[in-house]
Design a protein around this motif. Structure first.
Motif, PDB file in Angstrom:
ATOM      1  N   ILE A   1       0.861  -1.214   0.064  1.00 31.49           N
ATOM      2  CA  ILE A   1       0.094  -0.081   0.073  1.00 31.49           C
ATOM      3  C   ILE A   1       0.989   1.524  -0.030  1.00 31.49           C
ATOM      4  O   ILE A   1       1.915   1.410   0.954  1.00 31.49           O
ATOM      5  N   ASN A   2       0.657   2.146  -1.030  1.00 34.32           N
ATOM      6  CA  ASN A   2       1.354   3.372  -0.883  1.00 34.32           C
ATOM      7  C   ASN A   2       0.425   4.535  -0.414  1.00 34.32           C
ATOM      8  O   ASN A   2      -0.771   4.600  -0.727  1.00 34.32           O
ATOM      9  N   LEU A   3       1.062   5.304   0.614  1.00 29.93           N
ATOM     10  CA  LEU A   3       0.573   6.335   1.025  1.00 29.93           C
ATOM     11  C   LEU A   3       1.139   7.640   0.708  1.00 29.93           C
ATOM     12  O   LEU A   3       2.228   7.586   1.145  1.00 29.93           O
ATOM     13  N   ARG A   4       0.497   8.589   0.032  1.00 34.47           N
ATOM     14  CA  ARG A   4       1.101   9.727  -0.384  1.00 34.47           C
ATOM     15  C   ARG A   4       0.546  10.910   0.250  1.00 34.47           C
ATOM     16  O   ARG A   4      -0.741  11.074   0.029  1.00 34.47           O
ATOM     17  N   VAL A   5       1.359  11.799   0.970  1.00 39.00           N
ATOM     18  CA  VAL A   5       0.929  13.170   1.439  1.00 39.00           C
ATOM     19  C   VAL A   5       1.594  13.863   0.504  1.00 39.00           C
ATOM     20  O   VAL A   5       2.718  14.347   0.722  1.00 39.00           O
ATOM     21  N   GLU A   6       0.828  14.455  -0.144  1.00 42.03           N
ATOM     22  CA  GLU A   6       1.311  15.290  -1.282  1.00 42.03           C
ATOM     23  C   GLU A   6       1.954  16.629  -1.116  1.00 42.03           C
ATOM     24  O   GLU A   6       3.217  17.005  -1.352  1.00 42.03           O
ATOM     25  N   ASP A   7       1.287  17.274  -0.139  1.00 40.39           N
ATOM     26  CA  ASP A   7       1.863  18.673  -0.052  1.00 40.39           C
ATOM     27  C   ASP A   7       3.254  18.669   1.087  1.00 40.39           C
ATOM     28  O   ASP A   7       3.763  19.740   1.292  1.00 40.39           O
TER      29      ASP A   7
ATOM     30  N   ILE B   1      -3.022   5.454  -1.856  1.00 38.29           N
ATOM     31  CA  ILE B   1      -3.908   6.438  -1.026  1.00 38.29           C
ATOM     32  C   ILE B   1      -3.222   7.828  -1.234  1.00 38.29           C
ATOM     33  O   ILE B   1      -1.968   8.029  -0.764  1.00 38.29           O
ATOM     34  N   ARG B   2      -3.804   8.781  -1.706  1.00 39.91           N
ATOM     35  CA  ARG B   2      -3.324   9.964  -1.789  1.00 39.91           C
ATOM     36  C   ARG B   2      -4.091  11.059  -0.952  1.00 39.91           C
ATOM     37  O   ARG B   2      -5.468  10.873  -1.127  1.00 39.91           O
ATOM     38  N   MET B   3      -3.432  11.977  -0.664  1.00 38.11           N
ATOM     39  CA  MET B   3      -4.161  12.969   0.259  1.00 38.11           C
ATOM     40  C   MET B   3      -3.281  13.917   0.729  1.00 38.11           C
ATOM     41  O   MET B   3      -2.094  13.922   0.424  1.00 38.11           O
ATOM     42  N   ASN B   4      -3.869  15.095   1.414  1.00 34.86           N
ATOM     43  CA  ASN B   4      -3.064  16.323   1.619  1.00 34.86           C
ATOM     44  C   ASN B   4      -2.664  16.039   3.212  1.00 34.86           C
ATOM     45  O   ASN B   4      -3.067  15.179   3.840  1.00 34.86           O
ATOM     46  N   LYS B   5      -1.903  17.029   3.932  1.00 33.61           N
ATOM     47  CA  LYS B   5      -1.613  16.988   5.144  1.00 33.61           C
ATOM     48  C   LYS B   5      -2.564  16.994   6.170  1.00 33.61           C
ATOM     49  O   LYS B   5      -2.513  16.212   7.065  1.00 33.61           O
ATOM     50  N   SER B   6      -3.624  17.770   5.854  1.00 32.01           N
ATOM     51  CA  SER B   6      -4.704  17.809   6.981  1.00 32.01           C
ATOM     52  C   SER B   6      -5.580  16.669   6.850  1.00 32.01           C
ATOM     53  O   SER B   6      -5.923  16.016   8.013  1.00 32.01           O
ATOM     54  N   SER B   7      -5.886  16.105   5.678  1.00 28.80           N
ATOM     55  CA  SER B   7      -6.465  14.714   5.725  1.00 28.80           C
ATOM     56  C   SER B   7      -5.563  13.691   6.209  1.00 28.80           C
ATOM     57  O   SER B   7      -6.022  12.715   7.166  1.00 28.80           O
ATOM     58  N   PHE B   8      -4.561  13.655   6.069  1.00 25.71           N
ATOM     59  CA  PHE B   8      -3.511  12.721   6.885  1.00 25.71           C
ATOM     60  C   PHE B   8      -3.701  12.620   8.503  1.00 25.71           C
ATOM     61  O   PHE B   8      -3.756  11.923   8.995  1.00 25.71           O
ATOM     62  N   LEU B   9      -3.343  14.176   8.990  1.00 27.67           N
ATOM     63  CA  LEU B   9      -3.663  14.305  10.366  1.00 27.67           C
ATOM     64  C   LEU B   9      -4.965  13.718  10.936  1.00 27.67           C
ATOM     65  O   LEU B   9      -5.327  13.136  11.913  1.00 27.67           O
TER      66      LEU B   9
END
Lengths: 246, 172
Positions: free
Chosen positions: B29-35, B64-72
């Motif tokens: 599973i790849n988790l990417r926090v783009e910003d 799974i791609r998301m930004n910092k706030s959704s990761f938190l």
């Protein structure tokens, strides 16, 4: 296999290296732990703790510690695997195994198996271990590729290989200081504390002849592992290669 | 170090709770926090998770791609469906697999927060995080609720601090 290989900076017949390395370890076995503490100023304990932390070993696991020497990794693994797990300490050198057995008894650890074995031909079934570790041992193995293939063979699917070994220093300034320390002070410490300058001269030389981080990573992948990463410790003086059998 | 800390936190949760990893076994599973340019690969094998930074060209099963706030939000336990609904997260591959990883990350959230607090140099946050983590561990070990254990621990601290598990094993 090549007809000649390196023993420190000396080129020797391949079949002679094992005996020469044995001579070094027979000579240093009784002072091995003391010298590790002196030479690394205690840092080897942190490197080994990091290795244990990275192992993902849990209760019930089977662990093989190759070139386990005086058993400091085996003691820590034993605590992690609990009564349902199993730890085997292997070493090619009987003097080191003898020191390891004494050390483990002194630590109150009696349930570790000792096996005298050559890393190039491990006497274990395929897919046996959840973790195989070798700390400061691989550079003394004559045929490293064969040894890595054996480690791959005896690991279970999802098993972890941990290779902790001296490596290539990243920073030039640190490298110069480290070279001075290795070739001028370490043999002197060897002479003073263990009455053996030559063995510690070999140590410094063998470190320089050992493959660097990227080369070792390639060798690990060539042995069959699909994933291998390394972590430089103390600026690359030491590197931990971690690989997973898939 | 960050990867090792995440790996340790996830595996501790798996071991303590005896979590069945069938849904994610043998998956990458790849988790990417783009910003923040964070990309982690989670590999599940032999009832444990490995956090790696590169798959060496091996195929990823779920991305799974998301930004910092959704990761938190995710590590704080926000439901995955809510994040998908708000289009804060993008998943390519099995939702079930992504869900199990999200659940594990949420369960280990305190450790990640503590780690972050260490990096920000917030000593108080770090100490609080450490204490909460210890209480959480006790709860997991005893199968009790965190709130009950927290109440009990606070009572012990007020009445007999030396008996508190928080101060146990600490040299003066």
């Amino acid at each position: 296999m090549e007809k000649t290989t390196h023993f420190g900076y000396t080129e020797v017949d391949t079949e002679k290296k094992q005996g020469l390395v044995k001579g070094v370890f027979d000579s240093v076995a009784s002072k091995y732990d003391l010298m590790n503490d002196v030479m690394s100023m205690g840092t080897h304990r942190l490197w080994k703790n990091y290795t244990i932390s990275s192992s993902n070993v849990k209760e019930g696991d089977h662990v093989l510690d190759i070139a386990g020497g005086t058993g400091d990794l085996a003691i820590k693994f034993r605590k992690k695997v609990g009564p349902s797990g199993k730890v085997i300490l292997s070493d090619i050198n009987d003097s080191m195994l003898h020191e390891g057995r004494k050390n483990l008894i002194n630590h109150g650890v009696i349930d570790v198996e000792f096996v005298q074995a050559n890393a190039e031909s491990l006497p274990f079934e395929d897919n046996t271990f959840d973790c195989v570790s070798i700390a400061f041992g691989l550079r003394n193995v004559t045929d490293k590729d064969a040894a890595l293939k054996q480690m791959y063979r005896v690991l279970k699917k999802g098993g972890v290989l941990l290779v902790l070994e001296f490596s290539k220093v990243e920073n030039q300034m640190l490298e110069k200081a480290y070279d001075f320390y290795s070739f001028n002070l370490i043999p002197k410490f060897g002479d003073y504390f263990a009455n053996d300058e030559d063995s510690y001269q070999y140590l410094a030389e063998s470190i320089r002849k050992h493959p660097d981080q990227e080369t070792l990573k390639t060798m690990v992948l060539d042995a069959g592992f699909k994933f291998c990463e390394y972590h430089n410790l103390t600026g690359g003086i030491v590197a931990l290669h971690k690989a997973v059998k898939t | 170090m960050f990867r090792l800390a995440v790996e340790k936190a996830l595996n501790r949760i798996i071991n303590v709770n005896n979590i069945d990893l069938a849904h994610i076994d043998n998956k990458i599973i790849n988790l990417r926090v783009e910003d923040i340019d964070l990309s982690l690969f989670f590999l599940c094998l032999n009832s444990r998770i490995f956090v790696i930074n590169n798959t060496h060209n091996k195929k990823t099963d779920v991305e799974i791609r998301m930004n910092k706030s959704s990761f938190l939000s995710l590590i704080k336990g926000a439901p995955l469906e809510d994040l998908i609904e708000k289009e804060d997260i993008e998943i390519n591959g099995s939702i079930k697999t992504a869900q199990q990883l999200a659940d594990l990350l949420a369960a280990s959230s305190i450790d990640i927060e503590e780690l972050v607090s260490k990096y920000t140099g917030d000593i108080i946050a770090h100490q609080i995080g450490l204490s909460i983590k210890q209480i959480k561990n006790i709860s997991l070990k005893n199968n009790g609720s965190i709130i009950d254990n927290l109440k009990e621990e606070l009572t012990t601290i007020l009445l007999a601090p030396s008996r508190s598990t928080i101060f146990k094993d600490r040299t003066p």
